[in-house]
Design an enzyme around this catalytic site. Structure first.
Site, PDB file in Angstrom:
ATOM      1  N   GLU A 101       2.635   9.583  -3.989  1.00  0.00           N
ATOM      2  CA  GLU A 101       1.804  10.643  -4.570  1.00  0.00           C
ATOM      3  C   GLU A 101       2.507  11.408  -5.708  1.00  0.00           C
ATOM      4  O   GLU A 101       2.800  12.594  -5.590  1.00  0.00           O
ATOM      5  CB  GLU A 101       1.338  11.603  -3.477  1.00  0.00           C
TER       6      GLU A 101
ATOM      7  N   GLU B 166      -2.193   4.541   2.216  1.00  0.00           N
ATOM      8  CA  GLU B 166      -2.114   5.728   3.080  1.00  0.00           C
ATOM      9  C   GLU B 166      -3.486   6.327   3.311  1.00  0.00           C
ATOM     10  O   GLU B 166      -4.293   6.459   2.392  1.00  0.00           O
ATOM     11  CB  GLU B 166      -1.188   6.791   2.468  1.00  0.00           C
TER      12      GLU B 166
END
Length: 394
Positions: A248, A354
């Site tokens: 991220e 994820e």
């Protein structure tokens, strides 16, 4: 086979779900030191027959049913036509993460309960996970922040070393999972943060990125850190199928971000891969590892892919795939993001890396047996698998 009360068939060797209800819509199958539900190994049925595994809100959990295909002259309520010659994508597999938190909770169980739990995930009596994602050092599922070299200005990584969380928890669990599985397990690694002495804010959390710019000593050291991680895990007899350039990267630009993070723009990640990470991996014994970019929400697509995979730098030569998280899917339709990216870059695989229910601040963290959350996961899997004609999906 014996017939269950609900009409489903339970085959020899399989063990029925021991149901526990938390409310009308929340049910789990109890797995403890003495009992855990199991499945017979999945085998292709004879020609002209099919097998269905069904889970339902009313309480079915992977219950097996068999049937025969009918010809088109019949008039069933639902007609499914399988076009065997029309193929879209390969599926790499399904899996989960072995984080510090996962390891702590698994190892808190009794030895027999640990065995049953791991068997339910990785053996042919269970759901046969074949992908495991592992954080490179600490992440938001850790009880403390750490990296593998928290010694300031150690550019040669002389103090690099794995920690107790790796050596005593995560690595033994992965070895146990691999021993239980009859299928190869592909490992994927992702970093949440570099050592804080490498970062602009000199902090684990919050708004911060690597000091300097691609090609300098900090970036070279961070690239070498990836190789050292892979080296040290190889010494523990674990090799990785893939590694992502950063978990991220967009979160590293959020002020007061509460978890370990580090920021990259598409351009800065492109240059880091082109000048540092890509060459470092290519020169190492891990040159065949699959390098994944983005590893973030699909709302960044296709813009991120256009920048990172552009011919303006050499990054595209080192990259194999694009990792996707699910957290902003409700405002990023799949056609304009994932499908658009696949059309532009058909030679790069797309893989879901994820998903975590209950992650938003307004949500309850854990709801045991929640059917609604199960539907959320199922919808995400079906949408991503069926919505893209890419080379490979996970």
């Amino acid at each position: 086979p014996r017939l269950l009360a609900n009409g489903s068939l339970l085959h020899p060797g399989s063990r029925d779900c021991d149901r526990k209800y938390f409310d009308d819509d929340s049910m789990v199958c109890v797995c403890n030191s003495t009992y855990c539900d199991t499945q017979d190994p999945v085998l292709l049925p004879p020609l002209g027959q099919f097998v269905v595994y069904e889970s339902s809100k009313s309480g079915k959990r992977l219950e097996r049913r068999e049937g025969h295909f009918q010809n088109r002259t019949t008039n069933p309520d639902i007609l499914l036509i399988l076009e065997t010659d029309q193929r879209y994508q390969r599926i790499k597999g399904f899996g989960g993460s072995v984080t510090d938190a996962a390891a702590i909770n698994i190892l808190a169980l009794s030895p027999n309960a640990q065995k049953n739990l791991l068997r339910s995930y990785f053996s042919e009596e269970g759901i046969e996970y074949n992908i495991v994602r592992m954080p490179m050092a600490s992440c938001d599922f850790s009880v403390r922040p750490y990296t593998y070299d928290d010694f300031p200005y150690d550019y040669e990584l002389k103090n690099f070393s794995l920690v107790a969380e790796d050596l005593l928890m995560k690595i033994p669990i992965v070895h146990r999972a691999k021993a239980m599985s009859k299928r190869p397990i592909s490992l994927m690694a992702s970093p949440w943060t570099a050592p804080i002495w490498m970062k602009s804010n000199e902090d684990w959390k919050g708004k911060g990125w690597l000091k300097g710019q691609a090609g300098d000593s900090i970036h070279k050291t961070w690239a070498s850190y990836f190789v050292r991680f892979l080296d040290e895990y190889a010494k523990q007899n674990l090799t990785f199928w893939a590694i992502t350039a950063q978990n991220e990267p967009s979160s590293g630009f959020v002020k007061n971000y509460p978890f370990q993070t580090m920021g990259f723009t598409a351009k800065s990640q492109r240059e880091f891969i082109a000048l540092d990470l890509g060459p470092a991996l290519a020169k190492s014994s891990h040159k065949n590892i699959q390098l994944i970019t983005l590893d973030d929400n699909r709302i960044h697509l296709p813009k991120w892919a256009k920048e990172v995979l552009s011919s303006e730098s050499q990054a595209y030569r080192y990259i194999h795939g694009i990792g996707l998280h699910w957290y902003m899917d409700f405002i990023s339709p799949i056609k304009g993001t994932v499908e658009a990216t696949q059309r532009l870059f058909p030679d790069y695989f797309l893989i879901a890396t994820e998903a975590c229910a209950g992650s938003f601040f307004w949500e309850q963290d854990v709801i045991l047996g929640s059917w609604d959350r199960g539907e959320d996961y199922s919808h995400s899997i079906l949408e991503v698998q069926c919505g893209v004609g890419g080379r490979e999906l996970g």
